[in-house]
Design a protein around this motif. Structure first.
Motif, mmCIF file in Angstrom:
data_model
loop_
_atom_site.group_PDB
_atom_site.id
_atom_site.type_symbol
_atom_site.label_atom_id
_atom_site.label_comp_id
_atom_site.label_asym_id
_atom_site.label_seq_id
_atom_site.Cartn_x
_atom_site.Cartn_y
_atom_site.Cartn_z
ATOM 1 N N PHE A 87 -5.454 4.837 -7.248
ATOM 2 C CA PHE A 87 -4.675 3.205 -5.492
ATOM 3 C C PHE A 87 -6.861 2.615 -5.118
ATOM 4 N N PHE A 88 -7.050 1.148 -5.560
ATOM 5 C CA PHE A 88 -7.612 1.100 -4.744
ATOM 6 C C PHE A 88 -7.380 0.428 -3.142
ATOM 7 N N MET A 89 -7.559 0.625 -2.441
ATOM 8 C CA MET A 89 -7.030 0.524 -1.075
ATOM 9 C C MET A 89 -7.624 0.227 -0.059
ATOM 10 N N GLU A 90 -7.793 -0.679 1.394
ATOM 11 C CA GLU A 90 -8.655 0.097 2.367
ATOM 12 C C GLU A 90 -9.019 0.786 2.943
ATOM 13 N N SER A 91 -10.440 1.198 3.169
ATOM 14 C CA SER A 91 -10.811 2.802 3.819
ATOM 15 C C SER A 91 -9.914 3.336 5.227
ATOM 16 N N THR A 92 -9.474 2.001 5.662
ATOM 17 C CA THR A 92 -8.543 2.759 7.158
ATOM 18 C C THR A 92 -7.160 3.122 6.310
ATOM 19 N N GLY A 93 -6.618 2.353 5.468
ATOM 20 C CA GLY A 93 -5.539 2.978 5.435
ATOM 21 C C GLY A 93 -5.632 4.936 4.412
ATOM 22 N N ILE A 94 -6.751 4.800 3.702
ATOM 23 C CA ILE A 94 -6.583 5.719 3.042
ATOM 24 C C ILE A 94 -7.027 6.934 3.985
ATOM 25 N N GLU A 95 -7.908 6.546 4.755
ATOM 26 C CA GLU A 95 -7.882 7.432 5.910
ATOM 27 C C GLU A 95 -6.841 7.806 7.144
ATOM 28 N N TYR A 96 -5.863 7.250 7.136
ATOM 29 C CA TYR A 96 -5.163 7.393 7.540
ATOM 30 C C TYR A 96 -4.135 8.619 6.801
ATOM 31 N N GLU A 97 -3.245 7.583 5.132
ATOM 32 C CA GLU A 97 -3.721 9.007 4.005
ATOM 33 C C GLU A 97 -3.966 10.153 4.332
ATOM 34 N N LEU A 98 -4.954 10.018 4.028
ATOM 35 C CA LEU A 98 -5.461 11.820 4.297
ATOM 36 C C LEU A 98 -5.415 12.357 5.725
ATOM 37 N N GLY A 99 -5.274 11.780 6.808
ATOM 38 C CA GLY A 99 -5.161 12.612 7.724
ATOM 39 C C GLY A 99 -3.417 13.134 7.623
ATOM 40 N N LYS A 100 -2.381 12.280 6.587
ATOM 41 C CA LYS A 100 -0.984 12.510 6.634
ATOM 42 C C LYS A 100 -0.780 13.980 5.556
ATOM 43 N N SER A 101 -1.862 13.425 4.730
ATOM 44 C CA SER A 101 -1.518 13.995 2.938
ATOM 45 C C SER A 101 -2.480 15.043 2.580
ATOM 46 N N CYS A 102 -2.613 16.491 2.546
ATOM 47 C CA CYS A 102 -3.231 17.269 2.170
ATOM 48 C C CYS A 102 -3.922 17.194 0.747
ATOM 49 N N ASN A 103 -2.548 16.958 0.138
ATOM 50 C CA ASN A 103 -3.152 16.532 -1.106
ATOM 51 C C ASN A 103 -3.849 14.990 -2.179
ATOM 52 N N LEU A 104 -4.440 14.559 -0.961
ATOM 53 C CA LEU A 104 -5.588 13.383 -1.405
ATOM 54 C C LEU A 104 -6.418 13.563 -1.201
ATOM 55 N N ASN B 280 0.835 -1.484 0.245
ATOM 56 C CA ASN B 280 0.228 0.060 -0.452
ATOM 57 C C ASN B 280 1.060 1.713 -0.158
ATOM 58 N N PRO B 281 2.505 1.332 0.570
ATOM 59 C CA PRO B 281 2.696 3.149 1.071
ATOM 60 C C PRO B 281 3.332 3.041 -0.883
ATOM 61 N N SER B 282 4.029 1.865 -1.219
ATOM 62 C CA SER B 282 3.809 2.090 -2.728
ATOM 63 C C SER B 282 3.020 2.397 -4.053
ATOM 64 N N GLY B 283 1.887 2.554 -3.956
ATOM 65 C CA GLY B 283 0.465 2.183 -3.969
ATOM 66 C C GLY B 283 0.124 4.009 -3.758
ATOM 67 N N VAL B 284 0.050 4.132 -2.257
ATOM 68 C CA VAL B 284 -0.071 5.710 -2.465
ATOM 69 C C VAL B 284 0.978 7.164 -2.831
ATOM 70 N N GLU B 285 2.254 6.606 -2.402
ATOM 71 C CA GLU B 285 3.303 6.981 -3.256
ATOM 72 C C GLU B 285 3.060 7.240 -4.604
ATOM 73 N N ARG B 286 3.088 6.577 -5.650
ATOM 74 C CA ARG B 286 2.310 6.783 -6.535
ATOM 75 C C ARG B 286 1.546 7.469 -6.857
ATOM 76 N N VAL B 287 0.064 7.677 -6.192
ATOM 77 C CA VAL B 287 -0.292 8.651 -6.527
ATOM 78 C C VAL B 287 -0.239 9.760 -6.051
ATOM 79 N N LYS B 288 1.118 10.570 -5.597
ATOM 80 C CA LYS B 288 1.420 11.051 -5.061
ATOM 81 C C LYS B 288 1.937 12.127 -5.972
ATOM 82 N N VAL B 289 3.135 10.651 -7.225
ATOM 83 C CA VAL B 289 4.141 11.545 -7.623
ATOM 84 C C VAL B 289 3.458 11.994 -9.485
#
Length: 923
Positions: free
Chosen positions: A711-728, A694-703
């Motif tokens: 990137f399809f991933m589980e909602s808990t991971g999406i929730e955590y990434e949204l809290g960390k990055s304001c560009n997602l 999942n971290p590789s997928g999140v990084e690919r979305v960012k760059v």
């Protein structure tokens, strides 16, 4: 002749008397194999023998025979028979090997000498009339083992055996089927190589999903097999249970294994029983022998000695003389035993022996025996008892509370291995090099496991799986290298086939992670028009025109909008209306641009319409101003997606997921046509859209530029990434519903304990507190500012209400205008003494003449054109005269309100008189 016979009789009596003064000498033949120890107890039988009987056998006379050489055994046994001259051969105790035992037993049958066996005999060996077996009968022992295994409630098991004899002993066990018909009954068999390498077979046992193992082997080799099992990690699983079928297994020291294993075995006697202690302490006085380590063979040999001694006692009690008899192996005819010693032995019943409370041999084999089922970590108290008198039942001696207490004790002594992987925020590694074991890790999983350990009273140790892969966490549990698996562990049907899961500790679903649109300065010179849609712009300007026309007609109908163009001449015969469509358009434009207008309506209906229009303009201006800043920029993205349907319908934005995970399983196995189309597109995409984690997928979305990857991933991971990055951002809702659970090996006995701990944490709200800590409180960086919602062009649905307000205002204005118009017509008809309809017709006709800006102060409904001109001339003359008079008075500084000047009422009266005269003239 009679005297001779009498003399012989007296001689026999004399000889008999002399012989009676000597002790009867008996001999016992003891034949052992080389690996059997010196376990004869001569003192035991000597103590039981009467004074007139002497045992001449000594420990030095134990015969050691080969195991598999029948010819040598027969020769050695016959040589022993030749030594027996002046003693009575009471019985022979045979060796344990089947070949040697069978040979000696057949010779004893020929010589009519009782043969006592202390080793198990397979059912293929036929019992002879002169044999007695102290070892439990083979078929009864097999039935007892089956009943014991059935009491364990094992749905499946693995049998490890050394030889076919062991399989014969377990034949009834192999026929077992579980009572629960839905349970999967699976039995596997692995043959152990005596003295060889069994690690390959034990690895196969480890990799199987069966936790229950039956080990049938010699007691001396149990430790070596366990050591091999430890080398292949077979003993590290708390859910493994071993059942040892050896009756001597309880004599071994399992200290090095007992903490790791749940070992159950059986025994023929209880070393702690008072009868056993009394008998054993009487004859086992050697310091080298511990009562707890007495083997079945040692106990049975002592019981055989006691049996022989009791038989001799009974023969002496019956005054039967134990005379020696000459026997030879080479006789062609079978010997006869006049004393029937074997029959006497079968009728003996011993109440105090080592191997039970009673010993009898009515059928030639042991009639009664008891098996005690014990756990090697608590040998003192058996957990079950099976009795040959009631072979179809088994007595469980431990209740549910005691079993639960014993299980908790094992749990407390076991160190749980927890397999996991590094992934924020579930588990992270402390960079401190001095940290070790659990102190090296922190995160959600660590906090969760800590709370579970407090409730379940267990210890644990985290270990990172190979390659940090979720699939390897599953492998760790399948291969029993770990007791628990905790991570973002989705409960799926595929995983449930190979491992078990606890109750869910987190609910979630599959979502879509995407990059937020990046705004840029707009290069569109008409961007200022975008805050309002073109449809609304059309409605605004169309309504402005309609409103101007409406106000124009209302103004023409409203009396207040008609004014005297010559304010200095109160007697003016004309009224003027300054409102035209052009003026009203100017008023509407001034209102829309918030600039106002230099002329304003005076009548109530016109002002109502004007007020409604101003409110309409206020809303339009406010909405336009609020959206103008946002619409001076635009989204750089060419394609904007807001749902999974839109994502599937386009081809510009690529999308992918983590390979070999639950999300991939969801798409690959879905029957939904939409998800099937998405899966086919992802599979065929080049280059690959799949990521290893999942971290590789999140990084690919960012760059990825311009947001061209989702990137399809589980909602808990999406929730955590949204809290960390304001560009997602998260697109749409959840595609499915699933749960996270704690993994464990199949049929793990501690599953209920883990479930209880999770329920306790859920009811107390602790699960939500732990999640809030790592998803909200511990999120790195500053919290993201709230996104201003993207302004959309104002559509008619957004501003339709102000159109309604304006329409209502226009309707009210029309109603007021009509009422004023009709009221004014009435007033004029009364003042001018005209009919109401005639006056109404005149006023309507004039109001409809939109090009006429002036009208007479009074209506002239029926006058001719000559009278009209005459009247007009008169009014014009009066007006001119009045103007001249007014100007003259002004120059002379005279008051216009002196008593000679007629007032307005007088002028109006005169005018009426003149009009009446004119009408009369016309008539």
């Amino acid at each position: 002749m009679v005297i001779g016979n009498y003399f012989v009789y007296l001689l026999l009596l004399a000889v008999s008397g002399c012989l009676c003064q000597h002790k009867n000498q008996i001999r016992i033949g003891v034949f052992f194999n080389a690996d059997q120890k010196n376990i004869t107890y001569w003192d035991a039988i000597k103590e039981l023998l009467p004074e007139t009987v002497e045992l001449v056998t000594s420990p030095n006379e134990i015969e050691i025979v080969p195991e598999n050489d029948a010819f040598s055994t027969q020769k050695q046994f016959c040589n022993f028979i030749q030594k027996t001259k002046n003693e009575r051969l009471m019985a022979v105790i045979g060796p344990k090997s089947l070949t040697a035992s069978t040979m000696i037993e057949s010779i004893c049958e020929h010589l009519a000498v009782p043969y006592i066996s202390t080793s198990p005999k397979p059912p293929s060996v036929k019992e002879t009339p002169y044999s007695i077996s102290l070892y439990p009968e083979f078929r009864m022992l097999s039935k007892a083992l089956a009943k014991i295994v059935e009491s364990f409630d094992w749905t499946s098991f693995i049998i490890l055996y050394e030889d076919e004899e062991g399989l014969l002993k377990l034949q009834d066990v192999m026929k077992l089927t579980h009572k629960n018909k839905e349970a999967k009954n699976e039995h596997k068999f692995f043959k152990l190589i005596i003295g060889g390498d069994n690690r390959q077979a034990l690895k196969m046992v480890r990799n199987s999903n069966i936790n229950w193992i039956i080990l049938d082997c010699h007691v001396d080799r149990i430790a070596s097999y366990f050591e091999e099992a430890r080398n292949v990690d077979l003993l590290s699983d708390l859910s493994r249970s071993f059942f040892l079928t050896s009756l001597d297994a309880h004599t071994m020291d399992y200290t090095q294994f007992i903490k790791e294993l749940n070992i159950t075995t059986i025994r023929l006697f209880n070393p702690a029983h008072p009868v056993f202690n009394r008998v054993a302490s009487r004859y086992f006085d050697s310091p080298k022998i511990s009562l707890n380590n007495i083997t079945v063979e040692q106990a049975l040999v002592l019981d055989a000695m006691l049996l022989i001694g009791e038989t001799v006692n009974q023969l002496k009690a019956q005054n039967k003389y134990l005379s020696p008899r000459r026997i030879s192996c080479h006789s062609n005819s079978r010997y006869q035993d006049s004393l029937s010693i074997i029959q006497e032995m079968q009728e003996v019943q011993l109440n105090e022996v080592l191997t039970g409370s009673k010993l009898s041999f009515a059928s030639g084999s042991r009639d009664e025996f008891t098996l005690q089922v014990i756990e090697l970590n608590s040998k003192d108290s058996p957990i079950a008892i099976w009795n040959s008198e009631d072979p179809d039942n088994i007595e469980l001696t431990r209740n549910e509370t005691e079993r639960e207490a014993e299980f908790k004790r094992r749990i407390a002594e076991h160190n749980f291995i927890v397999s996991s992987r590094i992934l924020e925020p579930y588990l992270m590694e402390d960079p401190n090099p001095d940290a070790y074991k659990n102190a090296k890790y922190y995160g959600y999983c660590m906090d969760l496991m800590t709370e579970i350990s407090k409730i379940a009273n267990l210890s644990f140790e985290f270990r990172i799986t190979k390659d940090n892969s979720p699939a390897n966490v599953v492998n760790d549990l399948v291969e029993r290298r770990a007791d628990l698996g905790i991570m973002d562990f989705t409960i799926t049907p595929q995983r449930r086939e190979v491992i078990d899961f606890s109750l869910s500790f987190m609910k979630l679903g599959i979502g879509i992670l995407h990059q937020k649109p990046i705004p840029e300065e707009s290069n569109n010179k008409y961007a200022f028009m975008r805050p309002i849609s073109w449809t609304v712009w059309f409605y605004i300007w169309t309504l402005s025109l309609i409103n101007s026309i409406t106000m124009f007609f209302v103004a023409r109908m409203a009396p207040a909008e008609w004014e005297n163009p010559k304010p200095w001449d109160p007697e003016s015969k004309e009224l003027e209306n300054i409102w035209t469509v052009k003026n009203f358009l100017w008023l509407c434009l001034g209102s829309i641009t918030a600039q106002g207008c230099d002329i304003l309506p005076k009548s109530v209906p016109a002002r109502v319409i004007g007020g409604s229009w101003w409110f309409f303009a206020l809303i339009i201006i406010s909405s336009y101003t609020a959206n103008l800043a946002a619409f001076l920029t635009y989204e750089k993205q060419d394609v904007v997606i807001d749902s999974v349907e839109e994502l599937a319908a386009q081809s510009k934005i690529k999308y992918g997921l983590m390979s070999k995970g639950s999300t991939e399983q969801f798409f690959s196995s879905s029957n939904d046509s939409l998800y099937g189309r998405l899966w086919n597109n992802m599979k065929n995409e080049k280059p690959s859209v799949f990521e290893t984690d999942n971290p590789s997928g999140v990084e690919r979305v960012k760059v990825t530029k311009k947001g061209l990857y989702a990137f399809f991933m589980e909602s808990t991971g999406i929730e955590y990434e949204l809290g960390k990055s304001c560009n997602l951002r998260k697109i749409g809702g959840l595609l499915d519903s699933k749960s996270y659970g704690i993994g464990m090996p199949l049929n793990a006995p501690y599953r209920n304990m883990i479930n209880h701990a999770i329920l306790t944490l859920q009811e107390s709200g602790k699960l939500q507190q732990i999640k809030n800590k790592w998803w909200k409180e511990m999120v790195r960086g500053e919290p993201c500012p709230e996104d201003p919602k993207q302004s959309a062009s104002l559509a008619l649905s957004n501003v339709g209400g102000i159109f309604d307000v304006l329409g209502i205002g226009i309707g009210i204005a029309y109603a007021i205008a009509v009422i004023e118009f009709l009221w004014n017509v009435r007033q004029l008809s009364i003042e001018e003494h005209l009919s109401y309809m005639e006056t109404l017709k005149c006023e309507i006709k004039f109001a409809c003449n939109i090009f006429q800006k002036k009208k007479r102060a009074k209506p002239v409904p029926s006058e001719s054109s000559s009278s009209k001109s005459s009247l007009s001339d008169q009014h014009e003359k009066i007006s001119i005269a009045r103007s001249i008079f007014s100007k003259s008075a002004s120059l002379l500084n005279l008051s216009t309100h002196d008593e000679h000047r007629p007032d307005a009422s007088q002028v109006r009266q005169r005018s009426r008189s003149k009009v009446s005269n004119n009408h009369l003239r016309v008539s």
